[in-house]
Design a protein around this motif. Sequence first.
Motif, PDB file in Angstrom:
ATOM      1  N   LEU A 106      -0.715 -12.319  -8.889  1.00 16.31           N
ATOM      2  CA  LEU A 106       0.403 -12.793  -9.698  1.00 16.31           C
ATOM      3  C   LEU A 106       0.799 -11.758 -10.753  1.00 16.31           C
ATOM      4  O   LEU A 106       1.989 -11.594 -11.063  1.00 16.31           O
ATOM      5  CB  LEU A 106       0.031 -14.116 -10.365  1.00 16.31           C
ATOM      6  N   ALA A 107      -0.197 -11.065 -11.296  1.00 20.43           N
ATOM      7  CA  ALA A 107       0.101 -10.021 -12.273  1.00 20.43           C
ATOM      8  C   ALA A 107       0.915  -8.889 -11.641  1.00 20.43           C
ATOM      9  O   ALA A 107       1.796  -8.313 -12.273  1.00 20.43           O
ATOM     10  CB  ALA A 107      -1.203  -9.473 -12.859  1.00 20.43           C
ATOM     11  N   ILE A 108       0.641  -8.582 -10.378  1.00 19.90           N
ATOM     12  CA  ILE A 108       1.441  -7.557  -9.676  1.00 19.90           C
ATOM     13  C   ILE A 108       2.849  -8.071  -9.423  1.00 19.90           C
ATOM     14  O   ILE A 108       3.836  -7.367  -9.661  1.00 19.90           O
ATOM     15  CB  ILE A 108       0.769  -7.172  -8.341  1.00 19.90           C
ATOM     16  N   ARG A 109       2.945  -9.330  -8.941  1.00 28.02           N
ATOM     17  CA  ARG A 109       4.255  -9.873  -8.575  1.00 28.02           C
ATOM     18  C   ARG A 109       5.172 -10.007  -9.782  1.00 28.02           C
ATOM     19  O   ARG A 109       6.394  -9.850  -9.668  1.00 28.02           O
ATOM     20  CB  ARG A 109       4.067 -11.239  -7.888  1.00 28.02           C
ATOM     21  N   VAL A 165       1.255  -5.650 -14.316  1.00 23.29           N
ATOM     22  CA  VAL A 165       0.504  -4.417 -14.088  1.00 23.29           C
ATOM     23  C   VAL A 165       1.173  -3.660 -12.956  1.00 23.29           C
ATOM     24  O   VAL A 165       1.939  -4.227 -12.169  1.00 23.29           O
ATOM     25  CB  VAL A 165      -0.977  -4.703 -13.733  1.00 23.29           C
ATOM     26  N   LYS A 166       0.857  -2.380 -12.873  1.00 22.60           N
ATOM     27  CA  LYS A 166       1.352  -1.571 -11.767  1.00 22.60           C
ATOM     28  C   LYS A 166       0.669  -2.009 -10.476  1.00 22.60           C
ATOM     29  O   LYS A 166      -0.424  -2.578 -10.482  1.00 22.60           O
ATOM     30  CB  LYS A 166       1.089  -0.096 -12.027  1.00 22.60           C
ATOM     31  N   ASN A 167       1.319  -1.707  -9.362  1.00 24.21           N
ATOM     32  CA  ASN A 167       0.778  -2.089  -8.057  1.00 24.21           C
ATOM     33  C   ASN A 167      -0.613  -1.502  -7.844  1.00 24.21           C
ATOM     34  O   ASN A 167      -1.521  -2.175  -7.349  1.00 24.21           O
ATOM     35  CB  ASN A 167       1.720  -1.619  -6.950  1.00 24.21           C
ATOM     36  N   THR A 168      -0.800  -0.236  -8.219  1.00 27.09           N
ATOM     37  CA  THR A 168      -2.099   0.418  -8.013  1.00 27.09           C
ATOM     38  C   THR A 168      -3.181  -0.228  -8.861  1.00 27.09           C
ATOM     39  O   THR A 168      -4.288  -0.501  -8.375  1.00 27.09           O
ATOM     40  CB  THR A 168      -1.998   1.912  -8.360  1.00 27.09           C
ATOM     41  N   THR A 169      -2.885  -0.498 -10.122  1.00 20.92           N
ATOM     42  CA  THR A 169      -3.874  -1.128 -11.008  1.00 20.92           C
ATOM     43  C   THR A 169      -4.218  -2.531 -10.536  1.00 20.92           C
ATOM     44  O   THR A 169      -5.391  -2.921 -10.492  1.00 20.92           O
ATOM     45  CB  THR A 169      -3.325  -1.185 -12.444  1.00 20.92           C
ATOM     46  N   GLY A 170      -3.211  -3.320 -10.160  1.00 23.96           N
ATOM     47  CA  GLY A 170      -3.467  -4.665  -9.668  1.00 23.96           C
ATOM     48  C   GLY A 170      -4.289  -4.671  -8.391  1.00 23.96           C
ATOM     49  O   GLY A 170      -5.173  -5.511  -8.205  1.00 23.96           O
ATOM     50  N   MET A 178       0.808  -1.211   0.000  1.00 20.82           N
ATOM     51  CA  MET A 178       0.000   0.000   0.000  1.00 20.82           C
ATOM     52  C   MET A 178       0.848   1.271   0.000  1.00 20.82           C
ATOM     53  O   MET A 178       0.358   2.344  -0.359  1.00 20.82           O
ATOM     54  CB  MET A 178      -0.946   0.000   1.210  1.00 20.82           C
ATOM     55  N   ARG A 179       2.112   1.176   0.386  1.00 22.43           N
ATOM     56  CA  ARG A 179       2.977   2.358   0.311  1.00 22.43           C
ATOM     57  C   ARG A 179       3.246   2.753  -1.139  1.00 22.43           C
ATOM     58  O   ARG A 179       3.519   3.921  -1.431  1.00 22.43           O
ATOM     59  CB  ARG A 179       4.305   2.095   1.017  1.00 22.43           C
ATOM     60  N   GLY A 216      -3.229   9.392  -6.187  1.00 23.01           N
ATOM     61  CA  GLY A 216      -3.555  10.414  -7.177  1.00 23.01           C
ATOM     62  C   GLY A 216      -3.685   9.904  -8.588  1.00 23.01           C
ATOM     63  O   GLY A 216      -3.898  10.714  -9.516  1.00 23.01           O
ATOM     64  N   ASP A 217      -3.587   8.581  -8.797  1.00 23.84           N
ATOM     65  CA  ASP A 217      -3.689   8.019 -10.139  1.00 23.84           C
ATOM     66  C   ASP A 217      -5.166   7.940 -10.546  1.00 23.84           C
ATOM     67  O   ASP A 217      -5.884   7.005 -10.171  1.00 23.84           O
ATOM     68  CB  ASP A 217      -3.046   6.633 -10.173  1.00 23.84           C
ATOM     69  N   LYS A 218      -5.620   8.914 -11.316  1.00 27.59           N
ATOM     70  CA  LYS A 218      -7.029   8.965 -11.710  1.00 27.59           C
ATOM     71  C   LYS A 218      -7.397   7.816 -12.644  1.00 27.59           C
ATOM     72  O   LYS A 218      -8.523   7.315 -12.618  1.00 27.59           O
ATOM     73  CB  LYS A 218      -7.329  10.303 -12.370  1.00 27.59           C
ATOM     74  N   MET A 219      -6.452   7.400 -13.481  1.00 26.70           N
ATOM     75  CA  MET A 219      -6.735   6.292 -14.396  1.00 26.70           C
ATOM     76  C   MET A 219      -6.985   4.989 -13.638  1.00 26.70           C
ATOM     77  O   MET A 219      -7.764   4.142 -14.090  1.00 26.70           O
ATOM     78  CB  MET A 219      -5.568   6.118 -15.370  1.00 26.70           C
ATOM     79  N   ALA A 220      -6.323   4.830 -12.484  1.00 26.76           N
ATOM     80  CA  ALA A 220      -6.549   3.616 -11.688  1.00 26.76           C
ATOM     81  C   ALA A 220      -7.998   3.556 -11.205  1.00 26.76           C
ATOM     82  O   ALA A 220      -8.623   2.482 -11.223  1.00 26.76           O
ATOM     83  CB  ALA A 220      -5.588   3.581 -10.502  1.00 26.76           C
ATOM     84  N   TYR A 221      -8.554   4.698 -10.781  1.00 26.33           N
ATOM     85  CA  TYR A 221      -9.954   4.738 -10.357  1.00 26.33           C
ATOM     86  C   TYR A 221     -10.878   4.499 -11.547  1.00 26.33           C
ATOM     87  O   TYR A 221     -11.920   3.840 -11.416  1.00 26.33           O
ATOM     88  CB  TYR A 221     -10.270   6.074  -9.689  1.00 26.33           C
ATOM     89  N   ALA A 222     -10.502   5.040 -12.697  1.00 27.65           N
ATOM     90  CA  ALA A 222     -11.312   4.805 -13.891  1.00 27.65           C
ATOM     91  C   ALA A 222     -11.328   3.321 -14.242  1.00 27.65           C
ATOM     92  O   ALA A 222     -12.376   2.761 -14.602  1.00 27.65           O
ATOM     93  CB  ALA A 222     -10.761   5.624 -15.062  1.00 27.65           C
TER      94      ALA A 222
END
Length: 801
Positions: A389-392, A396-401, A326-327, A332-338
């Motif tokens: 697994l996609a994050i590891r 994908v980026k940590n936020t997207t995963g 979570m760190r 602030g990644d608006k695309m992640a919320y989208a």
Amino acid sequence: MNTTATKNVCGDKWYLNLDKPEEALKVLGFIAIFVIRTLLHHAMKPLGQPYLTTDFAIGLILGNLPKFREAFSGPYSTTLNNIIEFGMICHMFVMGLEMNPSVLLRPPTKDAFIAYTSILTTFVLAFFTTSFLHYTKTAPFVFSLALALMASSTGSPILTRVISNLKIRKSDLGKLASAAGVHTDMISTLFYCIGFIFFPTEKPLPRPLQRFFRALLMFCLFLAQVTFTSIVSPIFLNWVNNENPEGKPLKGSHLVMSLAFVVFICSFPTWPPQSMYNPILSAFTAGLFLPNQGRMSKWIINKINYLLSTVFYPIFFFWVGFIIHMRNFDIGDKMAYARFFALLATVIIGKVIGTVLCGVILGYHVPETASLGLLLTTKGHFHVYLAALAIRTNRVKNTTGAMIIFVIVLTVVYSPFVVMDIIKRARKRVPVHIMALQWLDPTTELRVLIGLHGPHNIGSTLNLMEICHGGREPGSIFYATDMVELTDEIAATLKKGGGGGQSNESVTITDRSVTEMRESITAAVNGYGELRSGQGVTVRRMLALSTFITMAHDICGLADELMVSIIILPFHKSRNPDGTLDSGHAGFRHVNRKILKNAPCSIGILVDRSFGQTEEAWRPGASMDIAIIFIGGGDCREALAFAAQVARHPAVKLSVIRFLEDKSTQNAQKRSSILNRASVVEQEEEMKLDDECFAEFYERYIAGGGGVSYMEKHLTNSSETFTALKSLDGEYGLVIVGRGGGRASSALTTGLNDWQQCPELGPIGDVLSGSDFSHNTSMLIIQQQRTRGQLEGLHDDFTIL
């Protein structure tokens, strides 16, 4: 010798040192996970949440604590990854083993049509949506296919658990949702297995020719695994099952061979170095084509599921929380919320559109099919694993995963609320089904379920059947039900089939003590049934073989299925030779209390002190002195209805004793204070119902020359009630009383509650069963059907589609 450390003989390295704080922290961490998980799950139980949601919350928190992250960093993270991969292999193997691939070869059923339609609509919508939102920069086409397939799939184990916990699995919608969920899960996971062969994920991508030969090799191994498992495994497992029949311990050699065989078929597609086939998907394929019937398969399913649910899943979600750092979460990644809201909307809209379209064609109601679509959005552990697994692997980026995992868990969170809404709508459509003696149609037969703990209940059971029938014209059916605790010793003797006359699933018990007990009871009740067969009496034998935790549920389900008007159970205390009652059986007391709370019909508890030892009521010249005490309320009205059945018997001398409150002026203030604690309107309505019910009984059985005697006792308080009860000591062989529903705040019983020893008997029944009263007087305490419960009068097998 130093007890704080042990040396590796080969490498002379310290591999366990409890002097290091990080080692102790690991142990404390896992203990904390299991303890907090149990407490949090019980707190979330009223919301119907499965363990997945609580496990995820705990894992997310503990997996992001700095101390825990430090403790599991470095080589320990590799070990944790290996544990997770092994656990997922077991998870996928059992998931496949619990499915039936033969349904793919049959003509599509309604659940298959719904599964196919919802998969297609969700996949198409998700593929085009995710392609424009750029979830990944690495192989975007392959990732979009995988993400769309995940969006269109269903976590069938979680969905089935939610439906079962909220008790709608027997309903038409519950059956359809479970079947469609399993079908969806099986199809989507098979697509994963095949897609993994033709769409490589490693970086950098191999040459086209190398990719072709590797795909060909993996496909051939896949076909070989399916063919070998489908043909050879039934032969091998049938031989093992025949060599290890039910009721005998499993042979160690056969157990080892079976496990070795399972490991072989799960792993051989991964042996060639060039194949790169995923062992998790290989385990699913092996489990899918293994036969899931037979003793060995069921043993494997039970043992692995127990290991997964108690040990692996908490560790799995700790690993997920560890992966979601979570760190590194970019708030602030608006695309992640989208991407989060787009994926959630795609999953919901795709499933709902698919199920509604198919439901309209099949003729189902739109609101119910929309609810079905929401239930099919439920995801499971495999989908969480894929996202983590996609994050590891940096797909994908940590936020997207993390957002993808949040979507997956959210589909599980709202599923119980969808089920609760289904139940709410079903209640509005289905009227309450009333099963009680007071409302029994005189032109229909009387149905009674009588429980027995053992041969010592035979006498009271035969007398109860005789006086209940009382020459009833439409006839009576009595279900003599043996209440047997399912212990480990008895479970080892069970065999399927050949257990006629039993509830639910037919089984045969070979335990000698149980069979001898059942045979003695069967001989007695069947003998009575043959004696009275020409007079409208039918006796049937039933069996409630359960642990004390589930016995009440089984008996209530049996009573509901048989549509009985009343259940009569023995008191948990038995009669000693001197007439006193023993300390009782805590297990049977637990069962009685749960049935009183959840019974689908009226219920009676018989405190047998002499009723089973008295002269049989069907013998010529037999005579029984029976009294009913009527105070008021629904339970007393039901007791009066039971007395009306009893009054018809020629051997019964029935006395009706009505306790009435003294209407004198000096007691007006006490009556007023009691009425202030309860609604005056409700009290007056209850009294009106009491008077109407009693007037009808009086006119028919007392004034009409029915041979029933009657007396009134005008009392002021509970002290006078106790004195009046004491005056009846020893005059009657059986006293029938209501448990105390409806007018529990009556001044005649209020004080009696203060020293109750057995609240399940009600205030009057508890007093009469005390040691101060006659050891020759038995009591029958009756409670009228309550319309509350899990579904509040709604049957588990309700129809809403």
